[in-house]
Design an enzyme around this catalytic site. Sequence first.
Site, PDB file in Angstrom:
ATOM      1  N   GLY A  70       0.802  -1.225   0.000  1.00  0.00           N
ATOM      2  CA  GLY A  70       0.000   0.000   0.000  1.00  0.00           C
ATOM      3  C   GLY A  70       0.831   1.270   0.000  1.00  0.00           C
ATOM      4  CD  GLN A 174      -7.278  -0.766   6.776  1.00  0.00           C
ATOM      5  OE1 GLN A 174      -7.985  -1.742   7.060  1.00  0.00           O
ATOM      6  NE2 GLN A 174      -6.028  -0.649   7.203  1.00  0.00           N
ATOM      7  CG  HIS A 196      -0.120  -6.805   4.938  1.00  0.00           C
ATOM      8  ND1 HIS A 196      -0.217  -6.476   6.259  1.00  0.00           N
ATOM      9  CD2 HIS A 196       0.153  -5.657   4.282  1.00  0.00           C
ATOM     10  CE1 HIS A 196       0.004  -5.180   6.399  1.00  0.00           C
ATOM     11  NE2 HIS A 196       0.224  -4.662   5.215  1.00  0.00           N
ATOM     12  CB  THR A 232      12.872 -10.125 -10.276  1.00  0.00           C
ATOM     13  OG1 THR A 232      14.024  -9.923 -11.090  1.00  0.00           O
ATOM     14  CG2 THR A 232      12.272 -11.487 -10.576  1.00  0.00           C
ATOM     15  CB  CYS A 318       1.075   6.435  25.367  1.00  0.00           C
ATOM     16  SG  CYS A 318       0.792   7.759  26.516  1.00  0.00           S
TER      17      CYS A 318
END
Lengths: 379, 136
Positions: A70, A174, A196, A232, A318
């Site tokens: 992506g 998505q 994936h 390739t 965080c």
Amino acid sequence: MKIYLDNSATTQVDKEVVKAMMPYFSEKFGNPNSLHEFGRDAREAVENARKKIAEMINCEPEEIIFTSGGTESNNLAIKGLIGEKKHIITSKIEHPSVLETCRELEKQGYKVDYISVDKEGIINIQELKRKISNNTLLVSIMHVNNEIGTIQPLEEIGKICREFGVLFHTDAVQSFGKIKIDVKNINIDLLSASGHKINAPKGVGFLYVKKEIKIKPLVNGGGHEKNLRSGTENVPGIVGFGKACEIADKKMKEKEKIKKLRDKLIQELEKIPGTRLNGSRNLRIFNNVNVSFSGIEGEALVLMLDKEGIATSTGSACSSHSLEPSHVLKAIGLSDLEAHGSLRLSLGWENNEKEINFVIDKIRECVDKLRKISKNIEV
Amino acid sequence: MTLNYSKKVMENFLHPRNMGKIENADGVGKVGNSVCGDILNLYIKVGKKKIRGKLIEYIKDIKFQTLGCGAAIAVSSMITQLAKGKTLEEAEKISNKDIVHELEGLPPVKYHCSLLGADALHLAIKDYLSKNKHEK
């Protein structure tokens, strides 16, 4: 029990996909650009996958350029466009692979407008129309947001782009394989997708480029992929991607099952006091849940759930490298604290009701525990 | 982002010590902000004990409330354990490095959480001293 609810990050490679890929590591290891039989076998496999993918979005196989995923597809779509015009329109809630690419082009003298979104995460169509000028080269708007799952009105955006004669790129990472996309109907000129996210392996993706559109490669070399992406071909990855598309095509019919699980999650989590649903209630992809809990911080919750064997994610500062809360949650109007208290659950085909019931109980427990630590804190 | 927390951090995060608020605390230290997402309120109760014939002020009780990430909660739990029972003079010397050391390390991106712990303690002591007109 291990429960995976982070399918927007990545998915498990389907066993059928692995099986389809295996021969292309060993006995069918050929380079698709070789003239001999090994090469021809590999070429045939690559072209079959291309055909399958083209079928999925209703385009010609020649219009599919295989990439590494992506991020590369988004880079190629935006940086690769050739034109005199130097204005790009995108949205505030795009994936970093679009936003950072646009920022890079700004440094090179491009003008970029970042369209705002409403509290559900839908882009402001009027603002988009207003920003289009004679100098506009491209509109790049994602199909489904990776954090909050909001589905953009692509048909409407496509229509506007056609009317004004500007190119339209969509980051469909998505949504591809989950929501039916017809590039001809929607008037999409460029579309990015990744393997994936739909049970194919990491390291393979594609960019759809409409025939008459000229782009230049970012990777130069032996002229593979119609000279647009040298190197390739990742044959096993491409074969796996093709197989995953076949499976996704069939599984799309099962999405009601996942949607029910999603709705149960939302319904039950909203019963916890101080919970808000982030994103849209209706214009939301069937596998996404994103909620914020007051009085807790998301990374702590993710960590605690991980201890229980539940894999989730958060838009909290965080958990980011920048220590800034999610740009998406900020764009839909969340306060810093609300963004910090966010939790994303993204379902996959393998999730079941028993798991979801367990997850609901555990989230309740963990939220409770974390709220005891922050009880009546003065902010 | 993947975080590799030490066992000690995880243990203090999952089972924090000295959690809560002290009503009528002698000193309060509030640190953090909503942008970074970690907020820590630290409460101390000061007592006096005889050390070598002299009455010395010490941290008799200490509690915390924290809205924050795993590291922030672990740091809060650790600072209360480090400070409890210490004389004010000793407690003032506790630094963020001591906290990191006792927690057996923190990921670099989380170092700032250890500063929160040390700052909150020093602020709580300062608050106590200012209320009690001690000369410093």
